[in-house]
Enzyme design. Sequence first.
Site, short mmCIF file in Angstrom:
data_model
loop_
_atom_site.label_atom_id
_atom_site.label_comp_id
_atom_site.label_asym_id
_atom_site.label_seq_id
_atom_site.Cartn_x
_atom_site.Cartn_y
_atom_site.Cartn_z
N SER A 186 2.03 3.20 4.16
CA SER A 186 1.69 1.78 4.12
C SER A 186 2.68 0.91 3.36
O SER A 186 2.73 -0.29 3.58
CB SER A 186 0.29 1.61 3.53
OG SER A 186 0.20 2.22 2.27
N HIS A 214 -2.97 2.70 9.02
CA HIS A 214 -1.96 1.73 9.48
C HIS A 214 -1.38 2.08 10.85
O HIS A 214 -0.52 1.37 11.35
CB HIS A 214 -0.83 1.61 8.46
CG HIS A 214 -1.25 0.84 7.25
ND1 HIS A 214 -1.17 -0.54 7.17
CD2 HIS A 214 -1.79 1.26 6.08
CE1 HIS A 214 -1.63 -0.94 5.99
NE2 HIS A 214 -2.01 0.14 5.31
N LYS A 244 -8.33 -3.06 9.27
CA LYS A 244 -6.95 -3.55 9.43
C LYS A 244 -6.78 -4.06 10.87
O LYS A 244 -7.22 -5.16 11.16
CB LYS A 244 -5.96 -2.47 9.04
CG LYS A 244 -6.17 -2.02 7.58
CD LYS A 244 -5.11 -1.10 7.08
CE LYS A 244 -5.47 -0.42 5.78
NZ LYS A 244 -5.70 -1.31 4.64
C1 LIG Z 1 -3.42 4.62 4.23
C2 LIG Z 1 -4.71 3.95 3.86
N1 LIG Z 1 -5.84 4.66 3.84
C3 LIG Z 1 -7.01 4.10 3.52
C4 LIG Z 1 -7.11 2.77 3.20
C5 LIG Z 1 -8.43 2.17 2.85
O1 LIG Z 1 -8.96 1.45 3.94
P1 LIG Z 1 -10.08 0.37 3.72
O2 LIG Z 1 -9.42 -0.89 3.31
O3 LIG Z 1 -10.76 0.29 5.03
O4 LIG Z 1 -10.99 0.90 2.65
C6 LIG Z 1 -5.96 1.98 3.21
C7 LIG Z 1 -6.05 0.54 2.87
O5 LIG Z 1 -5.28 -0.05 2.21
C8 LIG Z 1 -4.73 2.58 3.55
O6 LIG Z 1 -3.61 1.86 3.57
#
Ligand SMILES: Cc1ncc(COP(=O)(O)O)c(C=O)c1O
Length: 396
Positions: A186, A214, A244
């Site tokens: 990310s 992502h 997202k």
């Molecule tokens: C790689 C990754 N996993 C999990 C999450 C968490 O997702 P959520 O915002 O739906 O809790 C994010 C969010 O920033 C992320 O970038």
Amino acid sequence: MTSKVLHSFLEENIMDLKERGLYNEIDPVQGANGPTININGKELINLSSNNYLGLATDERLKEVAKNAVDSHGVGAGAVRTINGTLDLHIKLEEKLAEFKGTEAVISYQSGFNCNMAAISAVMDKNDAILSDELNHASIIDGCRLSKAKIIRVNHSDMEDLRNKAKEAVESGQYNKVMVITDGVFSMDGDVAKIPEIVEIAEEFDLITYVDDAHGSGVLGKGAGTVKHFGLQDKVDFQMGTLSKAIGVIGGYVAGKAELIDWLKVRSRPFLFSTAVSPADAAASTKAVDLLIESTELNEKLWQNSDYLKEGLKNLGFDIGNSETPITPCVIGDENDTQKFSKRLNEEGVYAKSIVFPTVPRGAGRVRNMPTAAHTKEMLDKAIEIYKKVGKEMGLI
Ligand SMILES: Cc1ncc(COP(=O)(O)O)c(C=O)c1O
């Protein structure tokens, strides 16, 4: 009365973060989070959201969400195992399974919760997890919660992964060994080497887990990183978020029916936390429907991201090695990074600085997230502002 020890802990540490340029101010946003954003009465080009496809403000999603409020109310009522599962949650899971090309799906309240839930439902203190060093915080916390031995793997280094997998398996110390990775990283936008990871997993019988927060909506014509590589049958856990590209809130794990059955009886955030609201479930289902029907939004996202990347690169910014719309401008020093972001903001671009601990020390960056909803005019204006501020600060 506030505890004295708590007060001095908070005071000292907040001051320390501020002095080191690591204290993140949170901006109050008026109105919707779209391609432009209103902060303190000023309209800015929004390059900070994860709303890749612009669905967070899509009229079609808003309409089904309103209808779901009328038909089902505003809350799910209770934990699904206690009070039953709403038809809207079942529909969402069926639609996601179709989209991901897996036998079944379980949905959770957030992407973060998925990683809290799914890893510790399967792994325990007698197991080991091979985890890429740049994995997201929720993966790290999910692994810690499981109490399995965490073995850090150098970022996307397949030789290191293979050596550590061999060592872990041949040691005979662990009942199960898992390899876990972000599908798309990310902060840098690079894509995990899933085909090589799967090959190593097959050789050593590793459990495979891909966090595609992502990648979903972005790669594989929207269906995600695993589908992009055509490896739906080879990856045990495909985790995704609905917050997202899908534009709403929630998360899910896609996989074989027996895995999803197990998660429904053993993963604690499913068992002990209420599911997303009817409006959220209905809006997410609609979003997935739209992505199955057409790749138009996905194509627009890629056009816009190619355009922005080209523009920033031509100006002389270091945009790293991103293979996806995530477009970092790597600055390095934390204070410079925050100053750069602040100046962009003053000139009309909302692109947040990202510094330690989200990225390693000295790797501060301003991260740009182009979306399908940006117009060419917005991107041109953003590039102009980058040019002005970059020159002013001697960065280009
Ligand atoms: C790689 C990754 N996993 C999990 C999450 C968490 O997702 P959520 O915002 O739906 O809790 C994010 C969010 O920033 C992320 O970038």
